[in-house]
Design a protein around this motif. Structure first.
Motif, PDB file in Angstrom:
ATOM      1  N   ALA A 156       0.805  -1.229   0.000  1.00  0.00           N
ATOM      2  CA  ALA A 156       0.000   0.000   0.000  1.00  0.00           C
ATOM      3  C   ALA A 156       0.836   1.276   0.000  1.00  0.00           C
ATOM      4  O   ALA A 156       0.397   2.305  -0.526  1.00  0.00           O
ATOM      5  CB  ALA A 156      -0.939  -0.007   1.202  1.00  0.00           C
ATOM      6  N   THR A 157       2.044   1.250   0.582  1.00  0.00           N
ATOM      7  CA  THR A 157       2.868   2.467   0.636  1.00  0.00           C
ATOM      8  C   THR A 157       3.668   2.696  -0.643  1.00  0.00           C
ATOM      9  O   THR A 157       4.364   3.700  -0.760  1.00  0.00           O
ATOM     10  CB  THR A 157       3.863   2.381   1.805  1.00  0.00           C
ATOM     11  OG1 THR A 157       4.684   1.210   1.642  1.00  0.00           O
ATOM     12  CG2 THR A 157       3.140   2.318   3.135  1.00  0.00           C
ATOM     13  N   ARG A 172       0.866  -4.328  10.556  1.00  0.00           N
ATOM     14  CA  ARG A 172       0.094  -3.513   9.625  1.00  0.00           C
ATOM     15  C   ARG A 172       0.834  -2.217   9.303  1.00  0.00           C
ATOM     16  O   ARG A 172       0.238  -1.158   9.130  1.00  0.00           O
ATOM     17  CB  ARG A 172      -1.290  -3.213  10.228  1.00  0.00           C
ATOM     18  CG  ARG A 172      -2.193  -4.446  10.319  1.00  0.00           C
ATOM     19  CD  ARG A 172      -2.500  -5.032   8.947  1.00  0.00           C
ATOM     20  NE  ARG A 172      -3.315  -6.245   9.027  1.00  0.00           N
ATOM     21  CZ  ARG A 172      -2.831  -7.476   9.041  1.00  0.00           C
ATOM     22  NH1 ARG A 172      -1.510  -7.671   9.008  1.00  0.00           N
ATOM     23  NH2 ARG A 172      -3.631  -8.516   9.103  1.00  0.00           N
ATOM     24  N   THR A 173       2.157  -2.322   9.242  1.00  0.00           N
ATOM     25  CA  THR A 173       2.996  -1.187   8.859  1.00  0.00           C
ATOM     26  C   THR A 173       3.967  -1.617   7.781  1.00  0.00           C
ATOM     27  O   THR A 173       4.228  -2.803   7.595  1.00  0.00           O
ATOM     28  CB  THR A 173       3.801  -0.652  10.059  1.00  0.00           C
ATOM     29  OG1 THR A 173       4.586  -1.729  10.597  1.00  0.00           O
ATOM     30  CG2 THR A 173       2.897  -0.088  11.138  1.00  0.00           C
ATOM     31  N   GLN A 196       5.279   3.351   7.906  1.00  0.00           N
ATOM     32  CA  GLN A 196       3.950   3.921   7.697  1.00  0.00           C
ATOM     33  C   GLN A 196       2.866   2.863   7.917  1.00  0.00           C
ATOM     34  O   GLN A 196       3.064   1.679   7.622  1.00  0.00           O
ATOM     35  CB  GLN A 196       3.820   4.458   6.269  1.00  0.00           C
ATOM     36  CG  GLN A 196       4.642   5.700   5.983  1.00  0.00           C
ATOM     37  CD  GLN A 196       4.521   6.090   4.511  1.00  0.00           C
ATOM     38  OE1 GLN A 196       5.318   5.667   3.676  1.00  0.00           O
ATOM     39  NE2 GLN A 196       3.510   6.878   4.196  1.00  0.00           N
ATOM     40  N   LYS A 197       1.712   3.299   8.415  1.00  0.00           N
ATOM     41  CA  LYS A 197       0.585   2.398   8.600  1.00  0.00           C
ATOM     42  C   LYS A 197      -0.009   2.057   7.239  1.00  0.00           C
ATOM     43  O   LYS A 197      -0.173   2.923   6.374  1.00  0.00           O
ATOM     44  CB  LYS A 197      -0.471   3.057   9.496  1.00  0.00           C
ATOM     45  CG  LYS A 197      -1.573   2.105   9.914  1.00  0.00           C
ATOM     46  CD  LYS A 197      -2.485   2.758  10.939  1.00  0.00           C
ATOM     47  CE  LYS A 197      -3.566   1.774  11.386  1.00  0.00           C
ATOM     48  NZ  LYS A 197      -4.454   2.371  12.407  1.00  0.00           N
ATOM     49  N   LEU A 198      -0.346   0.780   7.036  1.00  0.00           N
ATOM     50  CA  LEU A 198      -0.901   0.324   5.764  1.00  0.00           C
ATOM     51  C   LEU A 198      -2.414   0.519   5.757  1.00  0.00           C
ATOM     52  O   LEU A 198      -3.104   0.110   6.696  1.00  0.00           O
ATOM     53  CB  LEU A 198      -0.567  -1.153   5.540  1.00  0.00           C
ATOM     54  CG  LEU A 198       0.923  -1.515   5.472  1.00  0.00           C
ATOM     55  CD1 LEU A 198       1.075  -3.030   5.317  1.00  0.00           C
ATOM     56  CD2 LEU A 198       1.610  -0.805   4.327  1.00  0.00           C
ATOM     57  N   ASN A 199      -2.931   1.105   4.676  1.00  0.00           N
ATOM     58  CA  ASN A 199      -4.376   1.271   4.543  1.00  0.00           C
ATOM     59  C   ASN A 199      -5.059  -0.058   4.248  1.00  0.00           C
ATOM     60  O   ASN A 199      -6.239  -0.246   4.539  1.00  0.00           O
ATOM     61  CB  ASN A 199      -4.690   2.275   3.430  1.00  0.00           C
ATOM     62  CG  ASN A 199      -4.215   3.673   3.776  1.00  0.00           C
ATOM     63  OD1 ASN A 199      -4.222   4.049   4.942  1.00  0.00           O
ATOM     64  ND2 ASN A 199      -3.791   4.431   2.782  1.00  0.00           N
ATOM     65  N   HIS A 200      -4.320  -0.963   3.637  1.00  0.00           N
ATOM     66  CA  HIS A 200      -4.836  -2.306   3.340  1.00  0.00           C
ATOM     67  C   HIS A 200      -3.650  -3.247   3.229  1.00  0.00           C
ATOM     68  O   HIS A 200      -2.497  -2.826   3.130  1.00  0.00           O
ATOM     69  CB  HIS A 200      -5.651  -2.311   2.039  1.00  0.00           C
ATOM     70  CG  HIS A 200      -4.887  -1.818   0.840  1.00  0.00           C
ATOM     71  ND1 HIS A 200      -3.992  -2.620   0.148  1.00  0.00           N
ATOM     72  CD2 HIS A 200      -4.864  -0.592   0.231  1.00  0.00           C
ATOM     73  CE1 HIS A 200      -3.472  -1.920  -0.850  1.00  0.00           C
ATOM     74  NE2 HIS A 200      -3.977  -0.687  -0.821  1.00  0.00           N
TER      75      HIS A 200
END
Length: 646
Positions: free
Chosen positions: A287-288, A306-307, A313-317
């Motif tokens: 996602a990033t 979930r990063t 960064q935090k993953l949106n999915h």
């Protein structure tokens, strides 16, 4: 005559005892080197978290010396023998400071956490060296201005305050370390402690673990395997829960092979997976926008992360997509360089096989609302097992709305069902976000009810659940306000060995909160703690002493601990305990004696003096500091001259 400095500042002075001025400017050169050294340590910024505050304070204090040194350099082209001697001592102190700060900047995070007390003693040694050097400087003869002298005096005061400080150690971190290395039951709750330790020490990403692995290898080489086995053991635990491929990221031969390939074939950096550090056969985009080898990033995601491992960064999915363009470039490069890609099974389906899992969990949660008790019980048992098996399941159960019906069913009359539910909640609480969700649904009073009236195993797992939930400060307060201290004290008194350990761990976490210390004393925590100290078969002396040290900081706790039988037991531990036992018991007596001189007299009557002298010679670094402080306190109170001879 010129002063020629050697390794330890040795040389020949002019025979004039009145302080003949030295020629050649060596003193000024020394001052210049010290200014540069302070500037160098000022560039250290990425200190290890466990001692970061102490490091920042030391750097700040060293910078206060810069105006003094610069003024000496500006006022003098050469320096007297008297001043030079003290500047040499100051230089040694700065070298020791630089070495210490460098260790805290790039050393093993795990080792620094395990040895935090020993490292703190090095800080105190540095403070002493700086103070001794500054005390002897002839400020008047050097013509130092009043403004600069005030700055030096400020530094003196700060160093004295640092020396008087009672404790800098993170008590919760220390307890987590103790639990990890002493608990040997098979429950999954240990994973929560290990995950929390990894986060506290900032060792939960692939890059952080790779850096720590290098630092640990250097440590093992310097100190040997026997002295560092606990560090290596904890690093292995971090690797196991991280989802990082041990054999590629942290295994030295694999890393060396990768580096050798890179050196000989000049593999482009963008072709290497940031996790495995190996050339990618199946690159995928997350996602990033970062690209990883599919197998490596899938392990990362399947472990509950979930990063983005590279950016944080935090993953949106959690969906991944094939990076066809990069794969084609890698294949072209391999053909041109006769390089064979590792044989890996390539799968172009970007979806992980989590949809069947999500469907099963959704179905189980629906069954929790069934009117059939058997259907409910089967769903609860399955959820308990799934919540133990993987972080993904814990997140899915919570996100699918599984926590509210579990909490609601916790009030059912069937004790076996209660046991399964409280264990499921314990497993779910391992996820940091779930701790708040569980508390928000009103689970804490319900868990306390099971702790009072459930089966033996249910009580044990309820205590473990309260410990896990109480990692959050607001939950510490909630457990205390919900009358959760008393049943934990009851379990500490009457439970099985495992129950006592769970209760002790939970109580330690809870009494880190000041208000809960008073509640614990009123709940009668002191007698069962004394029993734990006296019953060697339970092997819980360290846990009991750690709680007592916190209770002893509370006036009500001190009054009860200070009774004669308790002091006698503490003195016996100082005499016969393990090195760790001895330092903890000494710390408790010091805390008691600092507030009540009758405790000092009682300890002396039971023969503590000779045992303290022995500790100052052969105890751990922390124990030596505590023993010396206790002896100083006795001397200050004029108790030592009245010691009865044995």
């Amino acid at each position: 005559m010129e002063w020629r400095t050697g390794m330890e500042g040795e040389g020949s002075k002019n025979d004039d005892k009145n302080g003949v001025i030295l020629e050649g400017g060596n003193g000024v050169e020394l001052v210049r080197e010290m200014v540069e050294m302070i500037q160098k340590v000022g560039t250290y910024t990425d200190f290890r978290k466990t001692l970061g505050k102490e490091c920042v304070n030391l750097v700040r204090r060293l910078k206060l010396l810069t105006p003094l040194l610069e003024e000496i350099r500006e006022l003098h082209t050469s320096i007297s023998c008297e001043a030079f001697d003290h500047l040499l001592d100051l230089n040694k102190a700065l070298l020791a400071s630089k070495k210490l700060l460098k260790t805290c900047n790039s050393g093993s995070k795990i080792f620094l956490a395990l040895e935090s007390e020993a490292v703190m003693s090095r800080f105190h040694q540095v403070y002493d060296k700086i103070n001794q050097a500054l005390n002897g400087l002839p400020y008047e003869k050097l013509g130092i201005s009043e403004e600069v002298k005030e700055q030096v005096e400020l530094m003196h005061m700060q160093l004295k305050r640092a020396k008087r400080r009672t404790e800098t150690q993170d008590m919760e971190l220390a307890m987590d370390m103790m639990v990890v290395f002493t608990r040997n039951d098979d429950r999954n709750a240990d994973d929560a402690i290990i995950e929390r330790l990894a986060k506290k020490l900032e060792l939960h990403t692939a890059a952080e673990l790779a850096t720590e692995s290098v630092a640990v290898k250097k440590l093992v080489k310097a100190k040997g395997k026997n002295a560092t086995h606990q560090v290596v053991e904890l690093l292995e635990k971090f690797k196991q829960i991280s989802g990082v491929d041990e054999n590629s990221v942290l295994d030295e031969p694999a890393l060396v092979r990768c580096l050798e390939k890179s050196k000989s074939l000049l593999i482009p950096h963008e072709f290497l997976c940031p996790i495995s550090l190996e050339i990618m056969a199946d690159p995928v985009i997350i996602a990033t926008g970062q690209t990883y080898e599919r197998e490596s990033i899938q392990k990362w995601l399947n472990s509950g992360h979930r990063t983005c491992p590279k950016t944080g960064q935090k993953l949106n999915h959690s969906t991944v997509a094939p990076n066809f363009a990069l794969r084609n470039l890698i294949q072209q490069w391999c053909e041109m360089n006769n390089y064979d890609l590792p044989k890996k099974e390539v799968c172009d389906d970007p979806d992980i096989a989590s949809s069947p899992l999500a469907e099963e969990i959704s179905s189980l949660i629906q069954n929790l609302y069934s009117s059939y008790v058997d259907v409910q019980r089967d769903a609860i048992i399955r959820i308990r097992m799934m919540s133990k098996e993987s972080p993904d399941s814990r997140i899915l159960i919570a996100n699918s709305g599984g926590i509210p019906p579990l909490v609601c069913l916790l009030s059912c009359a069937d004790s076996e069902t209660q046991q399964h539910i409280v264990t499921a909640l314990l497993n779910l609480s391992l996820d940091e976000a779930n701790k708040r969700l569980i508390a928000r649904e009103g689970a804490i009073p319900a868990i306390i009810h099971v702790l009072r009236s459930g089966t033996e195993e249910a009580k044990e797992n309820s205590a473990a659940a309260l410990f896990s939930l109480s990692i959050l400060e607001e939950n510490k307060v909630l457990v205390g306000c919900s009358n959760g201290i008393l049943p934990l004290v009851d379990l500490l008194r009457t439970g099985t060995n495992r129950g006592k350990k769970d209760a002790a761990t939970a109580l330690f976490s809870l009494v880190l909160n000041q208000a809960n210390r008073s509640r614990a004393v009123k709940a009668g925590i002191i007698p069962p703690l004394l029993h734990l100290l006296e019953d060697k078969t339970l092997d819980m002396i360290d846990e009991a002493l750690s709680i007592l040290l916190l209770i002893a900081s509370h006036a009500e706790g001190r009054n009860e601990i200070g009774c004669m039988s308790f002091v006698r037991t503490l003195v016996e531990i100082v005499r016969d305990g393990t090195p760790k036992n001895k330092e903890c018991a000494t710390a408790v007596i010091l805390e008691l004696g600092s507030n009540n001189s009758s405790c000092l007299l009682a300890a002396l009557q039971y023969g503590v003096y000779n045992h303290l002298i022995e500790i100052t010679r052969s105890g751990t670094t922390r124990a030596q500091r505590k023993a010396n402080s206790l002896l100083h306190l006795m001397k200050k109170n004029e108790h030592i001259p009245h010691i009865p001879r044995k």
